[in-house]
Design a protein around this motif. Sequence first.
Motif: not given
Lengths: 204, 126
Positions: A13, A17, A20-21, A24, A40, A42, A202, B9-14, B16-17, B20, B54, B56-57, B83, B104-105
């Motif tokens: 993941d 991500e 992805n950035v 872009g 874009l 996935i 993470l 967002d499809d990303s777990n990290m995104a 959380k980001q 935060r 987001d 792109t999902m 992004g 993003k980020p």
Amino acid sequence: MPEVTALTEDERDCYQEITNVAMGQAADRLARLLGVYVVLPIPNVNIIERSEFKMTIKSLEDAPSVSAVCQGFIGAGVAGEALLIFNDASFKDISQLLKYSQTQTQEEELEMLMDVANVLNGACIQGIGKQLDINFSQSHPVILGRHRPINELLDEKHATWQRTMAIEINYTIEDHNINCDLLLLFTEESVHHMNRLISFLLED
Amino acid sequence: MTTKVLICDDSNMARKQMSRALPDNWPTDVTFAKNGQEAIDIIKAGGQELMFLDLTMPVLDGYQTLEAIRKDDLPIMVIVVSGDIQPEARERVKKLGAIEFIKKPVDQSKISSVLSEYGMIGGDDA
């Protein structure tokens, strides 16, 4: 060093991500160069064995012939190769967008391939580097092959690695017949190092 | 007063980001969605005020989600976080009704300035 056989779901993941950035940013550069909108996808992130290499390029498997450019990159603890593979059918539209003549010479086509590779590879690699705080140096792009079936081009007999992390980004351009695949291949040692780097991202 | 915020967002990290990056002293009740369809279902259940979306999902991407919100006239403000920094992407999402586009980020100061611009947080919080 232990073998990297798979990524955890969180690691995959995270790479997805980060890509992805970065893609872009690369797409933005290409969009400005060609005056188009880049669609874009996935990105696909996988640890692959040498024997599975060809199977990673799903989006171009039906292309009768392709041309490819590869470019190495190296930074603190991380090294790999960017492989940009074009469906040859794309050249007609790219040359129109770049305002080349209708009947392009081999040299013009080569120049186009290198131009697009420089933009896409460079922006993508630097985009990933920036997020991981790695300053990547890039080698000059090299033609891997032109107008050949993809099976020949990606002959695994030539691969020097046993296992790699492959990130596949399939770029298409809206309203144009342009299709290319950017493959980022990271060495196994690099993946160990990158896994440590992303562990900070993470953390909860 | 607590603001009900949806992060899609499809990303777990995104996800959380993004959570935060919300201002520390802004009282929120955050819900997460993994794709546009989940987000639409949550919005239809009611109560959500602001969504960070987001583009792109899988299943339902950001553009399709904005279209669905418009079609059913769902009461939610949407800030796109992506992004995809092509100028065209920004134009398209604004046309589809997003109030803002953040690239993003994400960083906390950008989020704060957008939120204060729309009066969702006081100037002192920004």
